[in-house]
Design a protein around this motif. Structure first.
Motif, PDB file in Angstrom:
ATOM      1  N   ARG A   2       3.987   0.663   2.413  1.00 39.33           N
ATOM      2  CA  ARG A   2       4.092  -0.408   3.407  1.00 39.33           C
ATOM      3  C   ARG A   2       3.895  -1.720   2.671  1.00 39.33           C
ATOM      4  NH1 ARG A   2       0.517  -0.380   8.743  1.00 39.33           N
ATOM      5  NH2 ARG A   2      -1.091  -0.044   7.187  1.00 39.33           N
TER       6      ARG A   2
ATOM      7  N   THR B   5       1.232   5.373   0.243  1.00 41.81           N
ATOM      8  CA  THR B   5       0.572   6.484   0.911  1.00 41.81           C
ATOM      9  C   THR B   5       0.466   7.614  -0.094  1.00 41.81           C
ATOM     10  OG1 THR B   5       1.533   5.796   2.999  1.00 41.81           O
ATOM     11  CG2 THR B   5       0.653   8.025   2.889  1.00 41.81           C
ATOM     12  N   GLU B   6      -0.767   8.124  -0.267  1.00 40.88           N
ATOM     13  CA  GLU B   6      -1.009   9.150  -1.273  1.00 40.88           C
ATOM     14  C   GLU B   6      -1.232  10.509  -0.635  1.00 40.88           C
ATOM     15  OE1 GLU B   6      -4.366   7.798  -3.495  1.00 40.88           O
ATOM     16  OE2 GLU B   6      -3.223   6.262  -4.544  1.00 40.88           O
TER      17      GLU B   6
ATOM     18  N   GLN C 276       0.836  -1.199   0.000  1.00 41.32           N
ATOM     19  CA  GLN C 276       0.000   0.000   0.000  1.00 41.32           C
ATOM     20  C   GLN C 276       0.872   1.250   0.000  1.00 41.32           C
ATOM     21  OE1 GLN C 276      -2.591   0.327   3.368  1.00 41.32           O
ATOM     22  NE2 GLN C 276      -3.700   2.059   2.511  1.00 41.32           N
TER      23      GLN C 276
ATOM     24  N   SER D  81       1.590   9.675  -5.094  1.00 36.02           N
ATOM     25  CA  SER D  81       2.269   8.958  -4.024  1.00 36.02           C
ATOM     26  C   SER D  81       3.151   9.927  -3.250  1.00 36.02           C
ATOM     27  CB  SER D  81       3.134   7.843  -4.613  1.00 36.02           C
ATOM     28  OG  SER D  81       3.999   7.310  -3.644  1.00 36.02           O
ATOM     29  N   LYS D  82       3.225   9.722  -1.932  1.00 39.18           N
ATOM     30  CA  LYS D  82       4.121  10.543  -1.110  1.00 39.18           C
ATOM     31  C   LYS D  82       5.553  10.021  -1.149  1.00 39.18           C
ATOM     32  CE  LYS D  82       0.950  12.412   2.303  1.00 39.18           C
ATOM     33  NZ  LYS D  82       0.686  12.516   3.751  1.00 39.18           N
TER      34      LYS D  82
END
Length: 159
Positions: free
Chosen positions: A131, A118-119, A116, A126-127
Motif C-alpha cells: 500500500r 504485506t508480509e 507498506q 513479502s506477499k
C-alpha cells in the motif's frame, strides 16, 4: 415474633430470602406491576426482568444518557472523511522487491508519504503487494494510471 433478615415472610414457606428483599413473594423495592411487564411465557418474564422497548427510545434520551455517562461532556465529533483516495495498492510484485525500488517507481507520480508491504507471517517474505500513500489524491490517480501494467522486476504489476 420478630422476623430475621433473610427469612421468608410466610411462616409456612420453605424458601429462603438470601438478600432480605422479598416480602409476600414480591420484591420490596419493585414498583407495582414491575415484574409483569413482559407477556407471559417470554424470556423476560421467566427471568424476572423488564422487557426492552421495541421502539428503541428517543434520540434525546440517548443523548442525555450519553452525556450523563461522560459527566455532562458530549463525546468528541468524529473527524470528517478525507476522501481516502490518496492511497493505492500495488500488487503482483516479486517477493524480493524492496521499499526503495517501489518508492522510486511511485515517486515519478508524486510525493510518497508512506509505503507498506504485506508480509507472510510464517516466513517474513513479502506477499507481493504493498500500500502506497501519496500526499494528494491527484498523485495517487496518476500512479494508478501510469504504473498499472508496467513490468516491474520481470512481472507486470497491478495497481
Amino acid at each position: 415474633q420478630p422476623q430475621t433478615p433473610g427469612a421468608a415472610s410466610d411462616a409456612g414457606a420453605s424458601e429462603f430470602d438470601l438478600y432480605g428483599d422479598m416480602h409476600d413473594g414480591t420484591l420490596a423495592s419493585a414498583p407495582s406491576g414491575a415484574l409483569s411487564t413482559a407477556p407471559s411465557g417470554s424470556l423476560y418474564s421467566a427471568a424476572g426482568g423488564s422487557q426492552p422497548s421495541s421502539q428503541g427510545g428517543t434520540p434525546s434520551a440517548a443523548v442525555a444518557a450519553s452525556a450523563a455517562a461522560t459527566n455532562g461532556v458530549p463525546p468528541p465529533e468524529p473527524p470528517p472523511p478525507t476522501g481516502g483516495g490518496s492511497a493505492v495498492f500495488v500488487g503482483n510484485l516479486q517477493w524480493w522487491t524492496t521499499d526503495a525500488e517501489l518508492e522510486a517507481a511511485c515517486s515519478e507520480f508524486g510525493l510518497v508519504t508512506s509505503l507498506q508491504f504485506t508480509e507472510d507471517k510464517s516466513n517474513g517474505r513479502s506477499k507481493g503487494y504493498a500500500r502506497v500513500h501519496f500526499s494528494d489524491e491527484k498523485s495517487a490517480a496518476l500512479c494508478k494510471a501510469g504504473l498499472n501494467g508496467r513490468v516491474f522486476n520481470e512481472k507486470a504489476c497491478v495497481v
